[in-house]
Write a protein that holds these residues in place. Structure first.
Motif, PDB file in Angstrom:
ATOM      1  N   ALA A 194       0.944  -1.133   0.044  1.00 32.72           N
ATOM      2  CA  ALA A 194       0.093   0.155  -0.099  1.00 32.72           C
ATOM      3  C   ALA A 194       0.870   1.329   0.193  1.00 32.72           C
ATOM      4  CB  ALA A 194      -0.993   0.075   1.157  1.00 32.72           C
ATOM      5  N   THR A 195       0.376   2.389  -0.615  1.00 33.23           N
ATOM      6  CA  THR A 195       0.954   3.625  -0.522  1.00 33.23           C
ATOM      7  C   THR A 195      -0.290   4.600   0.384  1.00 33.23           C
ATOM      8  OG1 THR A 195       1.897   3.502  -2.581  1.00 33.23           O
ATOM      9  CG2 THR A 195       1.695   5.918  -1.686  1.00 33.23           C
ATOM     10  N   ILE A 196       0.522   4.998   1.723  1.00 38.20           N
ATOM     11  CA  ILE A 196      -0.460   6.044   2.176  1.00 38.20           C
ATOM     12  C   ILE A 196      -0.019   7.399   2.045  1.00 38.20           C
ATOM     13  CG2 ILE A 196      -1.267   4.200   3.885  1.00 38.20           C
ATOM     14  CD1 ILE A 196       0.817   5.451   5.987  1.00 38.20           C
ATOM     15  N   GLN A 197      -0.779   8.321   2.153  1.00 44.11           N
ATOM     16  CA  GLN A 197      -0.608   9.782   2.466  1.00 44.11           C
ATOM     17  C   GLN A 197      -0.458  10.353   3.841  1.00 44.11           C
ATOM     18  OE1 GLN A 197       0.321  11.917  -0.238  1.00 44.11           O
ATOM     19  NE2 GLN A 197       0.072  10.480  -1.784  1.00 44.11           N
ATOM     20  N   ILE A 198       0.670  10.555   4.225  1.00 44.92           N
ATOM     21  CA  ILE A 198       0.712  11.161   5.676  1.00 44.92           C
ATOM     22  C   ILE A 198       0.575  12.810   5.535  1.00 44.92           C
ATOM     23  CG2 ILE A 198       2.379  11.625   7.794  1.00 44.92           C
ATOM     24  CD1 ILE A 198       3.697   9.003   7.002  1.00 44.92           C
ATOM     25  N   ASP A 199      -0.692  13.291   6.519  1.00 45.57           N
ATOM     26  CA  ASP A 199      -0.497  14.592   6.600  1.00 45.57           C
ATOM     27  C   ASP A 199       0.541  15.375   7.555  1.00 45.57           C
ATOM     28  OD1 ASP A 199      -3.002  14.609   5.149  1.00 45.57           O
ATOM     29  OD2 ASP A 199      -4.308  14.278   6.852  1.00 45.57           O
ATOM     30  N   ALA A 200       1.422  16.010   6.776  1.00 48.84           N
ATOM     31  CA  ALA A 200       2.369  16.585   7.247  1.00 48.84           C
ATOM     32  C   ALA A 200       2.103  17.896   7.586  1.00 48.84           C
ATOM     33  CB  ALA A 200       3.571  16.449   6.610  1.00 48.84           C
ATOM     34  N   LYS A 254       1.601  16.685   2.038  1.00 50.08           N
ATOM     35  CA  LYS A 254       1.284  15.288   1.961  1.00 50.08           C
ATOM     36  C   LYS A 254       2.458  14.660   1.698  1.00 50.08           C
ATOM     37  CE  LYS A 254      -3.188  15.939   1.929  1.00 50.08           C
ATOM     38  NZ  LYS A 254      -3.936  15.655   3.188  1.00 50.08           N
ATOM     39  N   LEU A 255       3.007  13.587   2.626  1.00 46.33           N
ATOM     40  CA  LEU A 255       4.105  12.982   2.281  1.00 46.33           C
ATOM     41  C   LEU A 255       3.931  11.430   1.991  1.00 46.33           C
ATOM     42  CD1 LEU A 255       7.195  13.352   3.564  1.00 46.33           C
ATOM     43  CD2 LEU A 255       6.383  11.227   4.918  1.00 46.33           C
ATOM     44  N   PRO A 256       3.846  10.728   0.484  1.00 42.68           N
ATOM     45  CA  PRO A 256       3.394   9.616   0.363  1.00 42.68           C
ATOM     46  C   PRO A 256       4.564   8.702   0.742  1.00 42.68           C
ATOM     47  CG  PRO A 256       4.585  10.731  -1.543  1.00 42.68           C
ATOM     48  CD  PRO A 256       4.235  12.016  -0.592  1.00 42.68           C
ATOM     49  N   VAL A 257       4.098   7.504   1.293  1.00 44.31           N
ATOM     50  CA  VAL A 257       4.885   6.486   1.952  1.00 44.31           C
ATOM     51  C   VAL A 257       4.583   5.080   1.464  1.00 44.31           C
ATOM     52  CG1 VAL A 257       5.803   5.108   4.054  1.00 44.31           C
ATOM     53  CG2 VAL A 257       5.447   7.561   3.984  1.00 44.31           C
ATOM     54  N   ASP A 312       7.931  -6.916   1.534  1.00 44.56           N
ATOM     55  CA  ASP A 312       8.981  -7.378   2.217  1.00 44.56           C
ATOM     56  C   ASP A 312       9.462  -6.660   3.586  1.00 44.56           C
ATOM     57  OD1 ASP A 312       9.912  -5.140   1.031  1.00 44.56           O
ATOM     58  OD2 ASP A 312      11.743  -5.980  -0.188  1.00 44.56           O
ATOM     59  N   GLY A 313       8.726  -5.620   3.947  1.00 46.47           N
ATOM     60  CA  GLY A 313       9.020  -4.880   5.290  1.00 46.47           C
ATOM     61  C   GLY A 313       9.746  -3.845   4.895  1.00 46.47           C
ATOM     62  N   THR A 314      10.078  -3.335   3.646  1.00 45.99           N
ATOM     63  CA  THR A 314      10.689  -2.205   3.209  1.00 45.99           C
ATOM     64  C   THR A 314       9.641  -1.020   3.218  1.00 45.99           C
ATOM     65  OG1 THR A 314      10.883  -2.431   1.094  1.00 45.99           O
ATOM     66  CG2 THR A 314      12.647  -3.427   2.477  1.00 45.99           C
ATOM     67  N   MET A 315      10.120   0.146   3.239  1.00 44.74           N
ATOM     68  CA  MET A 315       9.268   1.428   2.976  1.00 44.74           C
ATOM     69  C   MET A 315      10.051   2.328   2.074  1.00 44.74           C
ATOM     70  SD  MET A 315       8.606   2.855   6.761  1.00 44.74           S
ATOM     71  CE  MET A 315       9.873   3.705   7.795  1.00 44.74           C
ATOM     72  N   THR A 316       9.413   3.285   1.375  1.00 43.23           N
ATOM     73  CA  THR A 316      10.205   4.271   0.663  1.00 43.23           C
ATOM     74  C   THR A 316       9.161   5.463   0.648  1.00 43.23           C
ATOM     75  OG1 THR A 316       8.838   3.682  -1.344  1.00 43.23           O
ATOM     76  CG2 THR A 316      11.229   3.045  -1.147  1.00 43.23           C
ATOM     77  N   GLY A 317       9.933   6.903   0.851  1.00 41.37           N
ATOM     78  CA  GLY A 317       8.928   8.061   0.953  1.00 41.37           C
ATOM     79  C   GLY A 317       9.508   9.159   0.158  1.00 41.37           C
ATOM     80  N   GLU A 318       8.753   9.915  -0.295  1.00 42.48           N
ATOM     81  CA  GLU A 318       9.265  11.311  -0.966  1.00 42.48           C
ATOM     82  C   GLU A 318       8.870  12.433  -0.167  1.00 42.48           C
ATOM     83  OE1 GLU A 318       7.489  10.763  -4.853  1.00 42.48           O
ATOM     84  OE2 GLU A 318       7.967   8.759  -5.116  1.00 42.48           O
ATOM     85  N   ALA A 319       9.728  13.253   0.064  1.00 41.57           N
ATOM     86  CA  ALA A 319       9.579  14.394   0.999  1.00 41.57           C
ATOM     87  C   ALA A 319       8.977  15.532   0.340  1.00 41.57           C
ATOM     88  CB  ALA A 319      10.721  14.933   1.524  1.00 41.57           C
ATOM     89  N   GLY A 320       9.055  15.719  -1.035  1.00 40.07           N
ATOM     90  CA  GLY A 320       8.477  16.872  -1.707  1.00 40.07           C
ATOM     91  C   GLY A 320       9.198  18.193  -0.930  1.00 40.07           C
ATOM     92  N   GLU A 321       7.975  19.050  -0.428  1.00 35.34           N
ATOM     93  CA  GLU A 321       8.277  20.367  -0.167  1.00 35.34           C
ATOM     94  C   GLU A 321       9.008  20.315   1.320  1.00 35.34           C
ATOM     95  OE1 GLU A 321       8.060  23.196  -1.940  1.00 35.34           O
ATOM     96  OE2 GLU A 321       7.219  22.210  -3.680  1.00 35.34           O
ATOM     97  N   LEU A 322       9.248  19.098   1.731  1.00 34.75           N
ATOM     98  CA  LEU A 322       9.661  18.838   3.191  1.00 34.75           C
ATOM     99  C   LEU A 322      10.957  18.454   3.053  1.00 34.75           C
ATOM    100  CD1 LEU A 322       6.406  17.424   5.123  1.00 34.75           C
ATOM    101  CD2 LEU A 322       7.418  19.771   5.166  1.00 34.75           C
ATOM    102  N   ALA A 323      11.668  18.325   2.143  1.00 35.09           N
ATOM    103  CA  ALA A 323      13.030  17.849   1.846  1.00 35.09           C
ATOM    104  C   ALA A 323      13.805  18.646   2.813  1.00 35.09           C
ATOM    105  CB  ALA A 323      13.346  17.900   0.245  1.00 35.09           C
TER     106      ALA A 323
END
Length: 82
Positions: free
Chosen positions: A19-25, A30-33, A38-49
């Motif tokens: 799944a991909t969820i959007q975290i309200d930052a 919005k921060l997509p994770v 396999d227990g790994t995760m990735t995220g994109e910071a966008g404007e929060l980099a």
């Protein structure tokens, strides 16, 4: 508006892999994770980099009890959070 629901650890373990969820930052960002199967995760910071220190990151996630725990490689000082 839908009411929040408490999910069990079993529910989380079934719903999150793949799944991909959007975290309200802060500040309305919005921060997509993406939660890998396999227990790994990735995220994109966008404007929060600049705040997080890197435009992308990866880490590990798992379910402990009725909580999702995770640890990023770079973000949030690589501290374990549940």
């Amino acid at each position: 508006m839908a009411q929040p629901a408490q999910l069990s650890g079993q529910d989380l373990g079934e719903l999150l892999p793949g799944a991909t969820i959007q975290i309200d930052a802060p500040l309305g960002y919005k921060l997509p994770v993406r939660f890998g199967t396999d227990g790994t995760m990735t995220g994109e910071a966008g404007e929060l980099a600049s705040y997080l220190g890197s435009p992308t990151d990866n880490g590990k996630w798992w379910v402990k009890g009725d909580q999702v725990c995770h640890k990023w490689s770079k973000w949030l000082d690589s501290k374990l959070q549940c």
